[in-house]
Structures are given as C-alpha cells and as structure tokens.
Design an enzyme around this catalytic site. Structure first.
Site, PDB file in Angstrom:
ATOM      1  N   PHE A   1       1.047  -1.169  -0.016  1.00  0.00           N
ATOM      2  CA  PHE A   1      -0.037   0.237  -0.107  1.00  0.00           C
ATOM      3  C   PHE A   1       0.788   1.332   0.125  1.00  0.00           C
ATOM      4  CE2 PHE A   1      -2.418   3.397   1.686  1.00  0.00           C
ATOM      5  CZ  PHE A   1      -3.495   3.234   0.950  1.00  0.00           C
TER       6      PHE A   1
ATOM      7  N   ASP B   1       9.145   2.201   1.118  1.00  0.00           N
ATOM      8  CA  ASP B   1       8.118   3.046   1.890  1.00  0.00           C
ATOM      9  C   ASP B   1       8.236   2.690   3.254  1.00  0.00           C
ATOM     10  OD1 ASP B   1       5.702   3.948   2.794  1.00  0.00           O
ATOM     11  OD2 ASP B   1       4.688   3.228   0.954  1.00  0.00           O
TER      12      ASP B   1
ATOM     13  N   LYS C   1       3.073   9.478   8.232  1.00  0.00           N
ATOM     14  CA  LYS C   1       2.459   9.002   9.443  1.00  0.00           C
ATOM     15  C   LYS C   1       2.966   9.503  10.787  1.00  0.00           C
ATOM     16  CE  LYS C   1      -0.686   5.654   7.852  1.00  0.00           C
ATOM     17  NZ  LYS C   1      -0.459   5.035   6.450  1.00  0.00           N
TER      18      LYS C   1
HETATM   19  C1  LIG Z   1      -0.721   5.139   5.107  1.00  0.00           C
HETATM   20  C2  LIG Z   1       0.304   4.785   3.974  1.00  0.00           C
HETATM   21  C3  LIG Z   1       0.510   5.552   2.922  1.00  0.00           C
HETATM   22  C4  LIG Z   1      -0.148   6.588   2.291  1.00  0.00           C
HETATM   23  O1  LIG Z   1      -0.026   7.992   3.214  1.00  0.00           O
HETATM   24  P1  LIG Z   1      -0.984   9.110   3.517  1.00  0.00           P
HETATM   25  O2  LIG Z   1      -0.516  10.054   4.308  1.00  0.00           O
HETATM   26  O3  LIG Z   1      -2.420   8.534   3.648  1.00  0.00           O
HETATM   27  O4  LIG Z   1      -1.062   9.563   1.829  1.00  0.00           O
HETATM   28  C5  LIG Z   1       1.689   5.063   2.201  1.00  0.00           C
HETATM   29  N1  LIG Z   1       2.347   3.914   2.383  1.00  0.00           N
HETATM   30  C6  LIG Z   1       2.127   3.323   3.552  1.00  0.00           C
HETATM   31  C7  LIG Z   1       2.898   2.057   3.697  1.00  0.00           C
HETATM   32  C8  LIG Z   1       1.188   3.544   4.332  1.00  0.00           C
HETATM   33  O5  LIG Z   1       0.899   3.236   5.646  1.00  0.00           O
END
Ligand SMILES: *Cc1c(COP(=O)(O)O)cnc(C)c1O
Length: 404
Positions: free
Chosen positions: A141, A226, A255
């Site tokens: 994700f 990520d 986050k």
């Molecule tokens: C939450 C999340 C995102 C997206 O972050 P947003 O601040 O909602 O755009 C991207 N990568 C990972 C691994 C996430 O947990």
C-alpha cells in the site's frame, strides 16, 4: 486546557451527512480530546486507543513536547514558502539524516506525496539511461494519488479509476525469483514496504530484503523503501530497514513523522538526491515550520524517554497476551505477527465483528485485509493499559462462535 464539545456526536454526524462527502466508513462516534492512549468522545465516554491516529500518533495523543513546540511556533511563524531558508526544516532534516543513512531530505505533507516524489525522483534519476520502469509488490500500500495508487498492487483500489499510470510491474510478496525476472536494464526502481502494513502486517521472509538490495545494486535499479508506516520507531529501530543490515537508495516516511501533525518526507542518498534541481519538484506546505518543530519534538521525545527500547518491550507484552488468546481459541488464531509496536493478529474469521465489539467495550482497534487485527499502539502506552485492552480483546475473541 480541555476541549469542550459544543455539540453531541449525533449533531456532528447529521452535519456530516449533509455537508461532508461520504468516502469514509466512519464509526458513529465524534472524538473530541485525547491524552496518551486515552481518548474521549463528545458525550464524555473514554476509550483506550490501541490504534491512535491510524499510526500517526505514535507517541500518544497530544504529546506534551509536541504540543508545546507547536504552540510556540504558531505564535512566531505559521507558514513561509520554500523560497526562504527556515531553521526548523534544516534541523529536522539533520535529525532524520543522522538517524538513517546520512541522506538528504525533501519534505511534503503525507505518505502518498512522499511516494509520488520518490517515483518522480527514481524516474528522473534513470531517465537518461532509459530506466523508467517501477516494480512494486502485491498487497503493498502506497497511497491514493495516481502514482502511489498505481504502485499499490491491489486491484480493489484500482477498480473504476483506470487507466493507471504506465510503466509499473508487480511481483508477488517475498518472491525474490519473481524480482529476478522483472528487474532489467529498463528498471528505475523497486518500491516496497519493508513490512507491509495495510496488507496485513506481513513481515519479510528471511533474506528477502537483503537479496533484493543485492539484486537492485547488481542490476543498477534503485531500492525505494516505503517506511510511511514503519518509520520513526514503529518497529523498535528508527527505521525498519535497520533490522536487516541494508540501506535503501530512497526512503519515504510520513504518518508518525511529526507526532500527529501532517508531514511527510523523502530521504535519498546524496548521489540520488543530486538529480533534483530547482524547479523539478515542489510542495507548497512541505517542510513548514509547524510540522518541522513538531517533528523535532517527536524525535526528542523518543530519545529522552527511551521509546525505541520501550517499543520492543511493548511488542513482547502483546505477544504473550496473544499467545494466551491462541491457547484459548486455537481455532480462531491463525498467526501472530509483531515487530515492536507494529502488531498483527491474523484470525481465521472476519475481524470486523471483533472491532465492533471492542468499540462497544471502549477499546479502539483496527482490522485490515479482512481477517487481520492490526494494532499500532503508542510507544508510551502503559503496561496496565496493554493488559486491560488485551483482556477486553481476549473476552471478545473468546466469545466468538466456534468455527467449523
Ligand atoms: C498510510 C500509508 C501511505 C499513504 O499515506 P497518506 O498520508 O495517507 O497519503 C503510504 N504508504 C504506507 C506504507 C502507508 O501505510
């Protein structure tokens, strides 16, 4: 100073129904105030929060150092654009660089934006050599904007929004042989989460990240991690990659980056970062003084309170509770996956009833990927809070009907 709710949850919900787009599934509760791992609704009911701020409030609700830093900053400067130098952004960048791989930072406001920047940087870096392909991993994700959405190899998020951005390919998770087939001389980068969060708290197979690092280096592709969810102490080290003795070329974090204040960052090795020249990429609010002061205060809190070590102990405390649950209901517990305060409990049944029943009992948790209970508790949660919340979870799971 406590926030006074001026209207009931019902009034707020009615207002949402009329004026706010319904793109979220929301619980019928309006939250008004938080402190540590406690949070209160408009009716004054208190909840224990095992999922504070969807992972953003990693040092609890309203962490005192962050509150103080933001209060001070809003009275000095709220926003200035990136056409000027600002002290807090430079200091925050140094703190992040020192705790990771000595790279350079680009600041933005969210995880998706950080991943967009990473995809753009990787393509810009490889462009002259014809390297434009981005490879990502199934069940990953990366966010909801088009680049990040295309990178998110889960068809359910793509349906109805096609066409996706061209030039992306997907590999099954933990499959080094598949990567070996996909990474070629047209590959700009491989982008993945070191531990998949939304995909169900999926840990990397032994040797997978190390092998992938080696493969990327041999074939001249960049490795982008990520760490939007895993970064800044979630897994017991500042960044999850540090468990595996590797370094990425680019890393994204958001986050928990600024103690709950909106912030995102891309950190790149200097040789890769040098690709970005003035005018190539930008973010109006990125690296603003409020977010950076909040970020500095977050790192100071984690350092001063020894929260990285504490995170490991919290994970192990949850593990022992989960083992008890598994012993009581082996038919319901499929797997326990824990790394610091990134916690997954995979059930053999749909987890949404567990979330609902916990809410009724005053405990906030999350379910992802259908059957996985995901907890992202705060690093400063107390042992009593862990024990009380797990007792609730135990009761709820124990009372589920037997599976066939
Ligand atoms: C939450 C999340 C995102 C997206 O972050 P947003 O601040 O909602 O755009 C991207 N990568 C990972 C691994 C996430 O947990």
């Amino acid at each position: 100073m406590s926030h006074v709710a001026h209207q009931s949850s019902a009034e707020t919900i009615a207002q949402f129904d009329r004026y706010v787009i319904g793109n979220y599934r929301r619980y019928p509760v309006c939250l008004v105030r938080g402190e540590g791992s406690w949070i209160w609704d408009a009716e004054g009911r208190r909840y224990l929060d095992f999922f504070p701020g969807w992972g953003c409030n990693m040092i609890g609700h309203c962490p005192p150092r962050v509150v103080e830093a933001v209060r001070e900053q809003v009275g000095e400067l709220i926003h200035i654009p990136n056409t000027w130098y600002m002290e807090a952004q430079g200091q925050f960048a140094q703190l992040l660089s020192d705790r990771s791989f000595g790279g350079q930072c680009f600041f933005c406001n969210s995880g998706a934006e950080a991943n967009e920047a990473a995809i753009k940087l990787a393509r810009a870096h490889g462009h002259a050599a014809g390297r434009t392909k981005i490879i990502t991993v199934e069940h990953g994700f990366h966010g909801r904007t088009y680049g990040a959405l295309t990178a998110t190899a889960q068809p359910k998020y793509h349906v109805g929004f096609e066409p996706m951005v061209p030039g992306f390919e997907y590999a099954p998770h933990n499959d080094l042989a598949a990567m070996e087939k996909l990474i070629d001389d047209k590959t700009a980068a491989v982008l993945l989460e070191p531990i998949q969060g939304e995909g169900g708290v999926n840990l990397p197979a032994p040797g997978y990240l190390e092998g992938l690092r080696k493969l990327c280096t041999e074939r001249g592709a960049l490795l982008i991690l990520d760490e939007v969810q895993t970064g800044l102490g979630r897994t017991g080290t500042w960044f999850a990659y540090q468990h595996y003795g590797i370094e990425p070329d680019i890393m994204t974090v958001a986050k928990a980056l600024a103690g709950g204040v909106a912030a995102g960052v891309l950190i790149a090795q200097k040789n890769v970062a040098a690709t970005l020249k003035p005018g190539m990429h930008a973010s109006t609010f990125g690296g603003n003084p409020i977010a950076c002061r909040a970020g500095i205060a977050t790192i100071e809190t984690i350092d001063a309170e020894g929260l990285l070590e504490r995170g490991k102990a919290i994970g192990e405390r949850f593990r022992s509770h989960f083992e008890r649950i598994r012993t009581a209901r082996p038919d319901l517990v499929k797997e326990i996956r824990i790394m610091g305060v990134m916690i997954g409990l995979e059930l053999t049944v749909d987890a949404s009833t567990v979330v609902q029943k916990c809410l009724e009992a005053g405990l906030l948790i999350n379910a992802t990927h259908g059957t996985v209970i995901r907890l992202l508790p705060a690093l400063n949660i107390l042992d009593e809070q862990i024990d009380d919340g797990c007792a609730t979870l135990f009761d709820v799971i124990r009372s589920l009907p037997a599976t066939a």
